[in-house]
Design an enzyme around this catalytic site. Sequence first.
Site, PDB file in Angstrom:
ATOM      1  N   LYS A 198      -5.482   0.490  -6.115  1.00  0.00           N
ATOM      2  CA  LYS A 198      -4.588   0.119  -5.005  1.00  0.00           C
ATOM      3  C   LYS A 198      -5.001  -1.146  -4.268  1.00  0.00           C
ATOM      4  CE  LYS A 198      -5.241   4.384  -3.605  1.00  0.00           C
ATOM      5  NZ  LYS A 198      -5.188   5.754  -3.078  1.00  0.00           N
ATOM      6  N   ASP A 205      -6.716  13.058  -2.145  1.00  0.00           N
ATOM      7  CA  ASP A 205      -5.555  13.379  -1.290  1.00  0.00           C
ATOM      8  C   ASP A 205      -4.606  14.395  -1.933  1.00  0.00           C
ATOM      9  OD1 ASP A 205      -4.831  11.438  -3.127  1.00  0.00           O
ATOM     10  OD2 ASP A 205      -3.819  10.120  -1.701  1.00  0.00           O
TER      11      ASP A 205
HETATM   12  C1  BGC Z   1      -6.034   6.962  -6.879  1.00  0.00           C
HETATM   13  C2  BGC Z   1      -5.974   8.466  -6.710  1.00  0.00           C
HETATM   14  C3  BGC Z   1      -5.145   8.818  -5.497  1.00  0.00           C
HETATM   15  C4  BGC Z   1      -3.782   8.147  -5.573  1.00  0.00           C
HETATM   16  C5  BGC Z   1      -2.903   8.453  -4.381  1.00  0.00           C
HETATM   17  C6  BGC Z   1      -4.640   6.362  -6.856  1.00  0.00           C
HETATM   18  O1  BGC Z   1      -4.736   4.976  -6.862  1.00  0.00           O
HETATM   19  O2  BGC Z   1      -6.661   6.627  -8.096  1.00  0.00           O
HETATM   20  O3  BGC Z   1      -7.272   9.003  -6.589  1.00  0.00           O
HETATM   21  O4  BGC Z   1      -5.013  10.211  -5.425  1.00  0.00           O
HETATM   22  O5  BGC Z   1      -3.948   6.752  -5.669  1.00  0.00           O
HETATM   23  O6  BGC Z   1      -3.475   8.058  -3.186  1.00  0.00           O
END
Ligand code: BGC
Length: 499
Positions: free
Chosen positions: A198, A233
């Site tokens: 992200k 989460d």
């Molecule tokens: C992460 C996950 C997370 C998801 C939602 C992804 O980029 O790898 O661990 O649960 O985003 O936040």
Amino acid sequence: MMSVTVAAPTSSAAGAYLSRSSRRRFTVALRSDVSVTPTRILTNLKHECATPLPLLQQVAKAMSDDMRAGLGLGPGSELGLPMIPTYVENLPTGNEKGLFYALDLGGTNFRVLRVQLGGKDERVIATEFDQVSIPQDLMFATSQELFDFIASGLAKFASKEDGRFHISKGRKREIGFTFSFPVKQTSIDSGILIKWTKGFAVSGTAGRDVVACLNEAMERQRIDMRVSALVNDTVGTLAGAEYWDNDVVAAVILGTGTNACYVEQISAIPKLQGYASSSGKMIISTEWGAFSNSLPLTEFDREMDAASINPGEQIFEKTISGMYLGEIVRRVLLKMTEEGGLFGKSVPQELSTPFILGTPDLCTMQQDCSGDLHAVGSLLYDIAGVESNLSERKTVLEVCETIVKRGGSLAGAGIVGILEKMEEDQRGLIFGNGNRSVVAIDGGLYENYPQYRAYLQSSVKELLGIEKSKNVVIEHTKDGSGIGASLLAASNSIYKQNL
Ligand code: BGC
């Protein structure tokens, strides 16, 4: 091409659209040749992004197969999904009592929360939270800077605890730490960061135990609290939703990023061979953002991936989640402008700025029901200095629609893939007569984007058919992950015996 800078007009027709940035200056380049029409680009895009039933079925099947591969041991397992064992073996019972904190780091915002739990009868007696958006530069900071930010947010929040919250004498305040990145959990309260996603690129955390990082930062802030649970989460969402509804079998986050978790039988997790579980079950965080099989991808997806800080990774996430939908649309519009003459002779340079168009912008445009698509025109002008006519606005909306439909439909196929994997292993559990299987979904994209939500739901229905659909409930759980993390801190409390 020739570049010119123009002041944003204030009295022309476009002036009427000014709402966000009336004093911005826009740079435009003048284009002289057109090599392909926007209509042609749009037709190709629709063709490549189409999600007919056979394709969705293939995606759902590939998701099940990759889940199974990722649960396995040895050769082939690396080709599957990460399928991370979370060491959460029991979901909250409702008996949890006392004061617990939750920290949530994972996307656009950082949240701190406290909750006073009152057991079966009183449930959640009081709750309070604080939220700040994560400063952009912190996403590229050092590990220590990031964790100091979290710990100082916690310290500030903890210092304002009022009389509704109380803790038994001699106990430390315990924390459920929601850390929403791929973490290799080593126990319920420890785990090593595999990689950032992200858009985060914090140095010095990958390969480290994130709870140790937090503990060190809490020591620097002289905070005397204890992390009792480290959770993703999705896991917090599942625990929070299950607290109110025992039929929840899986949870999905569709926000900045995406992921899904579900309750798995220990016997179906070969990579946990020999592990003794108290319940015979464990929540598995699939990290489905890493999925990439059978996806209908375009040149725009490939170029966005190549330019990202994690090329080749998180392809499903880059196709369906909130961080990326706006950026894909921007790339399509840029090509339509540069090569197809969309918006006439001018090529607004703002459109060349990565991530200038956000997914909330697509959502705003798609809610425009006015005859002249006024809101679409206004937003295009505000963001890119583009003066558009009705037909151009319609084209922009069709691009949004295409990318959002693909995202929502594929997310639905992913959900069906999980349900089918569970059903294959335990016949009748999910689709059996009289069963109610709830999938809890949270995240800003699902919550705030009606078209995306509708595409997801209709893809699930289409794939399951009428009979199976009767048993499956897709439920929106709002902010369940914070309460869920504190519930998991409670069920893993060091003082548990005294609960
Ligand atoms: C992460 C996950 C997370 C998801 C939602 C992804 O980029 O790898 O661990 O649960 O985003 O936040």
